[in-house]
Scaffold this motif. Sequence first.
Motif, PDB file in Angstrom:
ATOM      1  N   LEU A 136       8.687  45.381 -42.929  1.00 23.36           N
ATOM      2  CA  LEU A 136       7.107  45.280 -42.950  1.00 23.36           C
ATOM      3  C   LEU A 136       5.954  44.507 -41.949  1.00 23.36           C
ATOM      4  O   LEU A 136       5.912  43.501 -42.349  1.00 23.36           O
ATOM      5  CB  LEU A 136       6.811  46.331 -44.350  1.00 23.36           C
ATOM      6  CG  LEU A 136       5.310  46.768 -44.645  1.00 23.36           C
ATOM      7  CD1 LEU A 136       5.647  48.341 -43.922  1.00 23.36           C
ATOM      8  CD2 LEU A 136       5.152  47.073 -45.732  1.00 23.36           C
ATOM      9  N   ALA A 137       5.563  45.118 -41.168  1.00 25.42           N
ATOM     10  CA  ALA A 137       4.438  44.426 -40.535  1.00 25.42           C
ATOM     11  C   ALA A 137       3.290  45.497 -40.878  1.00 25.42           C
ATOM     12  O   ALA A 137       2.260  44.001 -41.263  1.00 25.42           O
ATOM     13  CB  ALA A 137       4.776  44.498 -38.828  1.00 25.42           C
ATOM     14  N   VAL A 138       2.658  46.351 -40.819  1.00 23.07           N
ATOM     15  CA  VAL A 138       1.327  46.860 -41.297  1.00 23.07           C
ATOM     16  C   VAL A 138       1.638  47.858 -42.416  1.00 23.07           C
ATOM     17  O   VAL A 138       2.597  48.973 -42.132  1.00 23.07           O
ATOM     18  CB  VAL A 138       0.746  47.681 -39.943  1.00 23.07           C
ATOM     19  CG1 VAL A 138      -0.548  48.252 -40.783  1.00 23.07           C
ATOM     20  CG2 VAL A 138       0.995  46.949 -38.908  1.00 23.07           C
ATOM     21  N   VAL A 149      11.610  40.556 -50.686  1.00 27.80           N
ATOM     22  CA  VAL A 149      12.512  39.789 -50.197  1.00 27.80           C
ATOM     23  C   VAL A 149      11.514  38.501 -50.096  1.00 27.80           C
ATOM     24  O   VAL A 149      10.635  38.544 -50.480  1.00 27.80           O
ATOM     25  CB  VAL A 149      13.295  39.730 -48.098  1.00 27.80           C
ATOM     26  CG1 VAL A 149      14.091  40.758 -48.196  1.00 27.80           C
ATOM     27  CG2 VAL A 149      11.993  39.793 -47.347  1.00 27.80           C
ATOM     28  N   LEU A 150      12.164  37.119 -49.817  1.00 26.64           N
ATOM     29  CA  LEU A 150      11.432  35.935 -49.657  1.00 26.64           C
ATOM     30  C   LEU A 150      11.566  34.908 -48.030  1.00 26.64           C
ATOM     31  O   LEU A 150      13.014  35.537 -47.528  1.00 26.64           O
ATOM     32  CB  LEU A 150      11.970  34.513 -50.687  1.00 26.64           C
ATOM     33  CG  LEU A 150      12.327  35.092 -52.389  1.00 26.64           C
ATOM     34  CD1 LEU A 150      12.922  34.618 -52.763  1.00 26.64           C
ATOM     35  CD2 LEU A 150      10.091  34.585 -52.509  1.00 26.64           C
ATOM     36  N   TYR A 151      10.826  34.796 -47.245  1.00 27.24           N
ATOM     37  CA  TYR A 151      10.511  34.162 -46.444  1.00 27.24           C
ATOM     38  C   TYR A 151      11.246  32.158 -46.548  1.00 27.24           C
ATOM     39  O   TYR A 151       9.724  32.323 -46.648  1.00 27.24           O
ATOM     40  CB  TYR A 151       9.883  34.502 -44.614  1.00 27.24           C
ATOM     41  CG  TYR A 151      10.070  36.088 -45.093  1.00 27.24           C
ATOM     42  CD1 TYR A 151      10.877  36.631 -44.685  1.00 27.24           C
ATOM     43  CD2 TYR A 151       8.315  36.770 -45.417  1.00 27.24           C
ATOM     44  CE1 TYR A 151      10.767  38.832 -44.083  1.00 27.24           C
ATOM     45  CE2 TYR A 151       8.005  38.443 -44.715  1.00 27.24           C
ATOM     46  CZ  TYR A 151       9.065  38.565 -44.671  1.00 27.24           C
ATOM     47  OH  TYR A 151       9.348  40.276 -43.971  1.00 27.24           O
ATOM     48  N   GLY A 172       6.439  33.145 -47.991  1.00 27.33           N
ATOM     49  CA  GLY A 172       5.525  34.109 -48.262  1.00 27.33           C
ATOM     50  C   GLY A 172       6.695  35.628 -49.432  1.00 27.33           C
ATOM     51  O   GLY A 172       7.900  34.827 -48.950  1.00 27.33           O
ATOM     52  N   PHE A 173       6.344  36.714 -49.668  1.00 24.89           N
ATOM     53  CA  PHE A 173       7.511  37.366 -50.198  1.00 24.89           C
ATOM     54  C   PHE A 173       7.135  38.757 -48.893  1.00 24.89           C
ATOM     55  O   PHE A 173       5.800  38.779 -47.847  1.00 24.89           O
ATOM     56  CB  PHE A 173       6.749  38.221 -51.107  1.00 24.89           C
ATOM     57  CG  PHE A 173       7.030  37.420 -52.685  1.00 24.89           C
ATOM     58  CD1 PHE A 173       8.423  37.136 -53.009  1.00 24.89           C
ATOM     59  CD2 PHE A 173       5.698  36.777 -53.141  1.00 24.89           C
ATOM     60  CE1 PHE A 173       8.078  36.785 -54.314  1.00 24.89           C
ATOM     61  CE2 PHE A 173       6.285  36.221 -54.067  1.00 24.89           C
ATOM     62  CZ  PHE A 173       6.897  36.192 -54.509  1.00 24.89           C
ATOM     63  N   GLY A 174       7.919  39.948 -48.763  1.00 24.14           N
ATOM     64  CA  GLY A 174       8.161  40.470 -47.767  1.00 24.14           C
ATOM     65  C   GLY A 174       8.965  41.550 -47.660  1.00 24.14           C
ATOM     66  O   GLY A 174       9.106  41.235 -48.674  1.00 24.14           O
ATOM     67  N   VAL A 175       8.909  43.312 -46.868  1.00 28.66           N
ATOM     68  CA  VAL A 175       9.777  44.046 -47.903  1.00 28.66           C
ATOM     69  C   VAL A 175      10.470  44.096 -46.309  1.00 28.66           C
ATOM     70  O   VAL A 175      10.207  43.544 -45.535  1.00 28.66           O
ATOM     71  CB  VAL A 175       8.465  44.947 -47.726  1.00 28.66           C
ATOM     72  CG1 VAL A 175       9.552  46.517 -48.335  1.00 28.66           C
ATOM     73  CG2 VAL A 175       7.344  44.659 -48.994  1.00 28.66           C
TER      74      VAL A 175
END
Length: 114
Positions: free
Chosen positions: A56-58, A99-101, A44-47
């Motif tokens: 970013l977690a929460v 970002v992409l994971y 997925g995507f992330g920050v």
Amino acid sequence: MTSFEEEKRVVIRKKSAEFGEERVTPVAWLKAKLGVPEHATYLGFGVQKEGGALFLAVCDPAAAPSDWGWTPSVEQARKFVGWREAVDASERCAGSGVVLYFDYGEEIWVFPAR
């Protein structure tokens, strides 16, 4: 072993019944564009904070970004399904980017999305 490591990974490939040609999914296109091996799993995507060590977690969209939680662990990071949701979160956090994971099996690779 965590439940994350115990899960089986599934790759679904679709072929057009009409033409016998393989359809290119968005994830397959991304993998080809980035040079990611076919066996890697898109998470997925992330920050990610600029500088690279925090993800970013929460994030509660109703709360101020200063109240959002960050983690050094990609496994604990928030995974966004949609591009727009990840961009919206990143735009609210100064000094961050989308970002992409990809899970390579032994490692998780993080790619900038822009």
